[in-house]
Design a protein around this motif. Structure first.
Motif, PDB file in Angstrom:
ATOM      1  N   PRO A 265       8.693   4.406  30.747  1.00  0.00           N
ATOM      2  CA  PRO A 265       9.422   3.363  30.007  1.00  0.00           C
ATOM      3  C   PRO A 265       9.284   3.579  28.500  1.00  0.00           C
ATOM      4  O   PRO A 265       8.204   3.902  27.987  1.00  0.00           O
ATOM      5  N   GLY A 266      10.370   3.417  27.797  1.00  0.00           N
ATOM      6  CA  GLY A 266      10.364   3.608  26.354  1.00  0.00           C
ATOM      7  C   GLY A 266      10.289   2.294  25.600  1.00  0.00           C
ATOM      8  O   GLY A 266      10.155   1.210  26.190  1.00  0.00           O
ATOM      9  N   VAL A 267      10.380   2.392  24.281  1.00  0.00           N
ATOM     10  CA  VAL A 267      10.344   1.203  23.421  1.00  0.00           C
ATOM     11  C   VAL A 267      11.713   0.537  23.393  1.00  0.00           C
ATOM     12  O   VAL A 267      11.837  -0.687  23.473  1.00  0.00           O
ATOM     13  N   THR A 268      12.762   1.340  23.282  1.00  0.00           N
ATOM     14  CA  THR A 268      14.121   0.805  23.235  1.00  0.00           C
ATOM     15  C   THR A 268      14.611   0.431  24.626  1.00  0.00           C
ATOM     16  O   THR A 268      15.143  -0.658  24.838  1.00  0.00           O
ATOM     17  N   PHE A 269      14.443   1.329  25.566  1.00  0.00           N
ATOM     18  CA  PHE A 269      14.866   1.067  26.946  1.00  0.00           C
ATOM     19  C   PHE A 269      13.610   0.980  27.815  1.00  0.00           C
ATOM     20  O   PHE A 269      12.934   1.976  28.064  1.00  0.00           O
ATOM     21  N   LYS A 270      13.315  -0.226  28.287  1.00  0.00           N
ATOM     22  CA  LYS A 270      12.113  -0.457  29.086  1.00  0.00           C
ATOM     23  C   LYS A 270      12.371  -0.370  30.579  1.00  0.00           C
ATOM     24  O   LYS A 270      11.447  -0.559  31.376  1.00  0.00           O
ATOM     25  N   GLY A 271      13.594  -0.132  30.966  1.00  0.00           N
ATOM     26  CA  GLY A 271      13.914  -0.005  32.369  1.00  0.00           C
ATOM     27  C   GLY A 271      14.495  -1.284  32.948  1.00  0.00           C
ATOM     28  O   GLY A 271      14.702  -2.283  32.247  1.00  0.00           O
ATOM     29  N   VAL A 272      14.740  -1.248  34.241  1.00  0.00           N
ATOM     30  CA  VAL A 272      15.305  -2.381  34.970  1.00  0.00           C
ATOM     31  C   VAL A 272      14.289  -2.806  36.022  1.00  0.00           C
ATOM     32  O   VAL A 272      13.776  -1.977  36.775  1.00  0.00           O
ATOM     33  N   HIS A 273      13.999  -4.112  36.081  1.00  0.00           N
ATOM     34  CA  HIS A 273      13.045  -4.651  37.051  1.00  0.00           C
ATOM     35  C   HIS A 273      13.784  -5.497  38.076  1.00  0.00           C
ATOM     36  O   HIS A 273      14.900  -5.974  37.818  1.00  0.00           O
ATOM     37  N   ALA A 274      13.128  -5.678  39.223  1.00  0.00           N
ATOM     38  CA  ALA A 274      13.707  -6.454  40.316  1.00  0.00           C
ATOM     39  C   ALA A 274      12.770  -7.594  40.677  1.00  0.00           C
ATOM     40  O   ALA A 274      11.545  -7.488  40.549  1.00  0.00           O
ATOM     41  N   CYS A 275      13.336  -8.694  41.129  1.00  0.00           N
ATOM     42  CA  CYS A 275      12.551  -9.855  41.537  1.00  0.00           C
ATOM     43  C   CYS A 275      11.754  -9.516  42.794  1.00  0.00           C
ATOM     44  O   CYS A 275      12.314  -8.975  43.755  1.00  0.00           O
ATOM     45  N   HIS A 276      10.457  -9.819  42.804  1.00  0.00           N
ATOM     46  CA  HIS A 276       9.636  -9.459  43.951  1.00  0.00           C
ATOM     47  C   HIS A 276       9.795 -10.443  45.114  1.00  0.00           C
ATOM     48  O   HIS A 276       9.237 -10.239  46.182  1.00  0.00           O
ATOM     49  N   GLU A 277      10.597 -11.514  44.921  1.00  0.00           N
ATOM     50  CA  GLU A 277      10.831 -12.485  45.988  1.00  0.00           C
ATOM     51  C   GLU A 277      12.156 -12.243  46.708  1.00  0.00           C
ATOM     52  O   GLU A 277      12.208 -12.227  47.932  1.00  0.00           O
ATOM     53  N   CYS A 278      13.234 -12.047  45.940  1.00  0.00           N
ATOM     54  CA  CYS A 278      14.554 -11.865  46.561  1.00  0.00           C
ATOM     55  C   CYS A 278      15.145 -10.477  46.333  1.00  0.00           C
ATOM     56  O   CYS A 278      16.264 -10.208  46.782  1.00  0.00           O
ATOM     57  N   LYS A 279      14.416  -9.612  45.624  1.00  0.00           N
ATOM     58  CA  LYS A 279      14.841  -8.231  45.364  1.00  0.00           C
ATOM     59  C   LYS A 279      16.105  -8.139  44.509  1.00  0.00           C
ATOM     60  O   LYS A 279      16.769  -7.103  44.475  1.00  0.00           O
ATOM     61  N   LYS A 280      16.444  -9.244  43.839  1.00  0.00           N
ATOM     62  CA  LYS A 280      17.593  -9.221  42.947  1.00  0.00           C
ATOM     63  C   LYS A 280      17.194  -8.594  41.628  1.00  0.00           C
ATOM     64  O   LYS A 280      16.096  -8.840  41.111  1.00  0.00           O
ATOM     65  N   LYS A 281      18.046  -7.761  41.035  1.00  0.00           N
ATOM     66  CA  LYS A 281      17.717  -7.035  39.824  1.00  0.00           C
ATOM     67  C   LYS A 281      17.928  -7.923  38.610  1.00  0.00           C
ATOM     68  O   LYS A 281      18.917  -8.651  38.496  1.00  0.00           O
ATOM     69  N   PHE A 282      16.978  -7.812  37.667  1.00  0.00           N
ATOM     70  CA  PHE A 282      17.109  -8.471  36.368  1.00  0.00           C
ATOM     71  C   PHE A 282      17.966  -7.604  35.449  1.00  0.00           C
ATOM     72  O   PHE A 282      18.116  -6.390  35.687  1.00  0.00           O
ATOM     73  N   PRO A 283      18.506  -8.157  34.389  1.00  0.00           N
ATOM     74  CA  PRO A 283      19.232  -7.322  33.417  1.00  0.00           C
ATOM     75  C   PRO A 283      18.299  -6.294  32.780  1.00  0.00           C
ATOM     76  O   PRO A 283      17.077  -6.409  32.811  1.00  0.00           O
ATOM     77  N   ALA A 284      18.869  -5.278  32.204  1.00  0.00           N
ATOM     78  CA  ALA A 284      18.072  -4.226  31.561  1.00  0.00           C
ATOM     79  C   ALA A 284      17.325  -4.810  30.366  1.00  0.00           C
ATOM     80  O   ALA A 284      17.841  -5.674  29.629  1.00  0.00           O
ATOM     81  N   ASN A 285      16.068  -4.329  30.165  1.00  0.00           N
ATOM     82  CA  ASN A 285      15.199  -4.739  29.055  1.00  0.00           C
ATOM     83  C   ASN A 285      14.910  -6.245  29.083  1.00  0.00           C
ATOM     84  O   ASN A 285      14.794  -6.886  28.035  1.00  0.00           O
ATOM     85  N   ALA A 286      14.846  -6.803  30.303  1.00  0.00           N
ATOM     86  CA  ALA A 286      14.557  -8.249  30.414  1.00  0.00           C
ATOM     87  C   ALA A 286      13.078  -8.492  30.123  1.00  0.00           C
ATOM     88  O   ALA A 286      12.201  -7.757  30.585  1.00  0.00           O
ATOM     89  N   GLU A 287      12.795  -9.531  29.342  1.00  0.00           N
ATOM     90  CA  GLU A 287      11.425  -9.882  28.999  1.00  0.00           C
ATOM     91  C   GLU A 287      10.809 -10.732  30.110  1.00  0.00           C
ATOM     92  O   GLU A 287      11.513 -11.269  30.968  1.00  0.00           O
ATOM     93  N   ASP A 288       9.485 -10.836  30.084  1.00  0.00           N
ATOM     94  CA  ASP A 288       8.799 -11.690  31.070  1.00  0.00           C
ATOM     95  C   ASP A 288       9.203 -13.142  30.859  1.00  0.00           C
ATOM     96  O   ASP A 288       9.267 -13.634  29.721  1.00  0.00           O
ATOM     97  N   GLY A 289       9.441 -13.849  31.947  1.00  0.00           N
ATOM     98  CA  GLY A 289       9.887 -15.236  31.884  1.00  0.00           C
ATOM     99  C   GLY A 289      11.379 -15.384  32.072  1.00  0.00           C
ATOM    100  O   GLY A 289      11.870 -16.527  32.135  1.00  0.00           O
ATOM    101  N   THR A 290      12.104 -14.255  32.169  1.00  0.00           N
ATOM    102  CA  THR A 290      13.543 -14.351  32.410  1.00  0.00           C
ATOM    103  C   THR A 290      13.785 -14.877  33.815  1.00  0.00           C
ATOM    104  O   THR A 290      13.167 -14.416  34.777  1.00  0.00           O
ATOM    105  N   GLU A 291      14.695 -15.864  33.940  1.00  0.00           N
ATOM    106  CA  GLU A 291      14.938 -16.515  35.225  1.00  0.00           C
ATOM    107  C   GLU A 291      15.864 -15.666  36.079  1.00  0.00           C
ATOM    108  O   GLU A 291      16.853 -15.098  35.589  1.00  0.00           O
ATOM    109  N   CYS A 292      15.539 -15.559  37.352  1.00  0.00           N
ATOM    110  CA  CYS A 292      16.362 -14.801  38.310  1.00  0.00           C
ATOM    111  C   CYS A 292      17.627 -15.586  38.615  1.00  0.00           C
ATOM    112  O   CYS A 292      17.566 -16.803  38.848  1.00  0.00           O
ATOM    113  N   ARG A 293      18.758 -14.926  38.663  1.00  0.00           N
ATOM    114  CA  ARG A 293      20.028 -15.601  38.906  1.00  0.00           C
ATOM    115  C   ARG A 293      20.208 -15.978  40.367  1.00  0.00           C
ATOM    116  O   ARG A 293      21.069 -16.784  40.700  1.00  0.00           O
ATOM    117  N   ASN A 294      19.376 -15.437  41.245  1.00  0.00           N
ATOM    118  CA  ASN A 294      19.534 -15.714  42.675  1.00  0.00           C
ATOM    119  C   ASN A 294      18.602 -16.823  43.155  1.00  0.00           C
ATOM    120  O   ASN A 294      19.024 -17.766  43.819  1.00  0.00           O
TER     121      ASN A 294
END
Length: 335
Positions: A265-294
């Motif tokens: 993971p870089g400084v500009t692009f930190k990658g894409v993470h997925a919700c560990h409950e519903c496996k829905k993907k967060f937007p790219a470079n999402a910070e901690d605390g971002t709410e899952c849309r699902n």
């Protein structure tokens, strides 16, 4: 003594067969055939000529078959070997005479001088001459201005140049021989096609689908990160480990939306993470605390990063809508 009339009456006349009818006529014809056969046998066993007359007759002349002049008998395998050698020298092929034609028996070879087929072209209408000296199109009689192919060498220097040119072509065909695949192979074994390299270098290997060379540069010192580095995927100049911010040439962000494989993971692009409950993907470079849309779960440290991989790009929504409208219009026209 019997009278002539009696003799003539006893001899069957030629008209007796016609007077007879039915079975009698058939028997009459059978007797006639047997009588003729007996007379022919008596004629064959008649007096023969003396043996001295037979000895005086000349013997029948022997049948004289035409012989080819300057013809020599050679094995058929020798001719096929010479032809295979010439083809191999000219085109760089490997031919086995036994797999070409039958090599049994002998043949007659007639030594003739080498001849070349010469074509001439009319210098007026550019038509090819036939077997005669008159042009079939304009009836022009062949002259010195009419083109001759191949051109006649005027001196020994041109003849030597033609020989050197032919030798160069044969040498080039031998060095750059075509790839000859072997059909006697094991299907479980992988086939590798090779050909000799230029100037005696490394052999060229056919690898199938062409591939593009990908280059990665360090985003800190702009140094090229090669595959032969001291450490794998580490810059030799500054020791930076390759990350998602290091530029790639050529770019392929549409094929790798989650990042390039084996990148940190870089400084500009930190990658894409997925919700560990519903496996829905967060937007790219999402910070901690971002709410899952699902499921409305907030991104935490347990949410894993999506593994960088190659994916098919999603189709354009506008293009899909235009395609849907076009299909609907076609259905309305058919109805």
């Amino acid at each position: 003594m019997s009278s002539p009339a009696t003799a003539t009456a006893t001899a069957p006349g030629p008209q007796d067969g016609k007077k007879r009818k039915g079975v009698g006529r058939v028997l009459y014809h059978v007797k006639t055939v047997f009588k003729r056969g007996g007379r022919s046998k008596k004629a064959s066993t008649g007096p023969t000529a003396p043996s001295g007359a037979l000895m005086s007759q000349p013997p029948p002349a022997a049948i004289v078959r035409p012989q080819y002049e300057n013809a020599t008998r050679i094995p058929r395998i020798q001719i096929h070997e010479e032809r295979a050698k010439k083809l191999g020298t000219k085109f760089g092929l490997e031919i086995k005479p036994s797999e070409w034609h039958s090599t049994e028996g002998d043949v007659l070879r007639v030594d003739k001088s080498v001849r070349m087929r010469i074509h001439r072209e009319c210098h007026r209408c550019h038509s090819a001459f036939g077997a005669g000296d008159e042009c079939p199109s304009c009836q022009h009689k062949r002259c010195k201005k009419c083109t001759r192919h191949p051109a006649k060498p005027r001196n020994e220097a041109e003849r030597q140049a033609n020989r050197e040119r032919r030798e160069a072509v044969m040498r080039r065909n031998k060095e750059n021989a075509p790839i000859i695949p072997s059909y006697d192979y094991d299907y479980a074994q992988k086939i590798i096609l090779k050909r000799p390299g230029k100037a005696g270098g490394q052999e060229l290997v056919f690898k199938g689908k062409p591939r593009m060379r990908v280059r990665r540069h360090c985003h800190e010192c702009n140094n090229l990160i090669t595959a032969h580095s001291k450490q794998v995927r580490v810059c030799d100049n500054c020791g930076h480990k390759r990350c998602a911010d290091c530029p790639r040439d050529p770019k392929a962000k549409d094929k790798y939306p989650y990042g390039y494989p084996n990148d940190e993971p870089g400084v500009t692009f930190k990658g894409v993470h997925a919700c560990h409950e519903c496996k829905k993907k967060f937007p790219a470079n999402a910070e901690d605390g971002t709410e899952c849309r699902n499921c409305a779960h907030q991104k935490c440290a347990e949410c894993p990063r999506v593994k960088p991989r190659k994916v098919d790009p999603e189709p354009d929504p506008d293009m899909m809508e235009a395609l849907r409208l076009r299909v609907q219009a076609l259905k309305m026209v058919e109805s």
